[in-house]
Design an enzyme around this catalytic site. Structure first.
Site, PDB file in Angstrom:
ATOM      1  N   ASP A   9     -16.945   4.488   6.578  1.00 18.72           N
ATOM      2  CA  ASP A   9     -16.772   4.054   5.204  1.00 18.72           C
ATOM      3  C   ASP A   9     -16.104   2.675   5.268  1.00 18.72           C
ATOM      4  O   ASP A   9     -15.658   2.235   6.336  1.00 18.72           O
ATOM      5  CB  ASP A   9     -15.913   5.085   4.468  1.00 18.72           C
ATOM      6  N   ASP A  11     -14.135   0.636   2.057  1.00 13.57           N
ATOM      7  CA  ASP A  11     -12.911   0.548   1.256  1.00 13.57           C
ATOM      8  C   ASP A  11     -12.030   1.783   1.472  1.00 13.57           C
ATOM      9  O   ASP A  11     -12.509   2.912   1.311  1.00 13.57           O
ATOM     10  CB  ASP A  11     -13.244   0.442  -0.238  1.00 13.57           C
ATOM     11  N   ASP A 175     -12.062   8.044   4.334  1.00 15.95           N
ATOM     12  CA  ASP A 175     -10.765   8.362   3.743  1.00 15.95           C
ATOM     13  C   ASP A 175     -10.858   9.229   2.502  1.00 15.95           C
ATOM     14  O   ASP A 175      -9.823   9.616   1.956  1.00 15.95           O
ATOM     15  CB  ASP A 175     -10.056   7.056   3.348  1.00 15.95           C
TER      16      ASP A 175
END
Length: 225
Positions: A9, A11, A175
């Protein structure tokens, strides 16, 4: 570890872009004559792509109910947001500690690296260029590169197919719940990072294969096998 492909991922995993996203969100709200919000509030709205961020900002909460917003209002607001975000220049976006060196270590160890983000693809190359990461990733997909985005597994499976790797040979690293669910839906191992944006929920509650509190520990885990 019999793995060949690491799908990251963006951001909240590799970069902290919330300061710029928050500035663009508040610039949009100001343009539309609405109240702005503190960065810690906006942080909890990030992770499902720009449109959902815009919708959440327009209603001032994370849950947007059907019928609360018209498509025309959101289309207009999203364009205002895009214009504002383009003008930010990424000046406040930073890489998390040990990400730059960690990515280069993983690539040097022979892993293929890919990037799958829900951020609109138009904003991705400039950020990669800024950090000097444009040659690290064999595949890069944005939230609008396909007709669906994470937590749908399709972007992850698309990357696997493009790089001739099976899901069993890949790991999804992120995240947020979108990353972990996408990986689980694609039947691949998932590694969670606890420091990003996950709407206030502990990433461990989603049962990733392993969870780490910093990027250096994640890299060490991958390289130890």
């Amino acid at each position: 570890m019999d793995k060949q492909l690491l799908i990251f991922d963006f951001d909240g995993t590799l970069i902290d872009s919330v300061p710029d996203l928050a500035d663009a969100t508040n610039a949009m709200l100001t343009t539309l004559g609405k109240n702005s919000y503190p960065i810690d509030t906006i942080r909890n709205w990030v992770g499902n792509g720009s449109r959902m961020l815009v919708e959440r900002a327009l209603v001032g909460k994370i849950e947007v109910l059907d019928g609360e917003l018209t498509k025309e209002d959101v289309d207009h607001a999203e364009q205002v947001f895009f214009d504002a975000y383009s003008n930010m220049g990424g000046s406040k976006t930073i890489a998390y500690p040990d990400v730059d060196g960690g990515l280069k270590k993983l690539q040097a160890a022979g892993f293929k690296l890919a990037l799958v983000t829900n951020k609109p693809i138009r904003f991705v190359p400039k950020i990669l260029q800024f950090f000097g990461w444009q040659d690290l990733f064999s595949e890069v997909l944005g939230g609008d590169s396909l007709s669906v985005k994470k937590p749908d597994p399709a972007p992850l499976l698309h990357v696997c197919e493009a790089l001739d790797v099976t899901p069993a040979q890949a790991i999804m690293i992120g995240d947020s719940r979108n990353d972990i669910l996408a990986g689980q839906n694609a039947n691949m191992d998932t590694l969670g990072l606890s420091y990003g944006y996950n709407y206030g929920q502990d990433i461990r509650e989603l049962n990733p294969t392993e969870t780490f509190d910093d990027f250096a520990a994640l890299v060490a885990y991958i390289l130890k096998d």
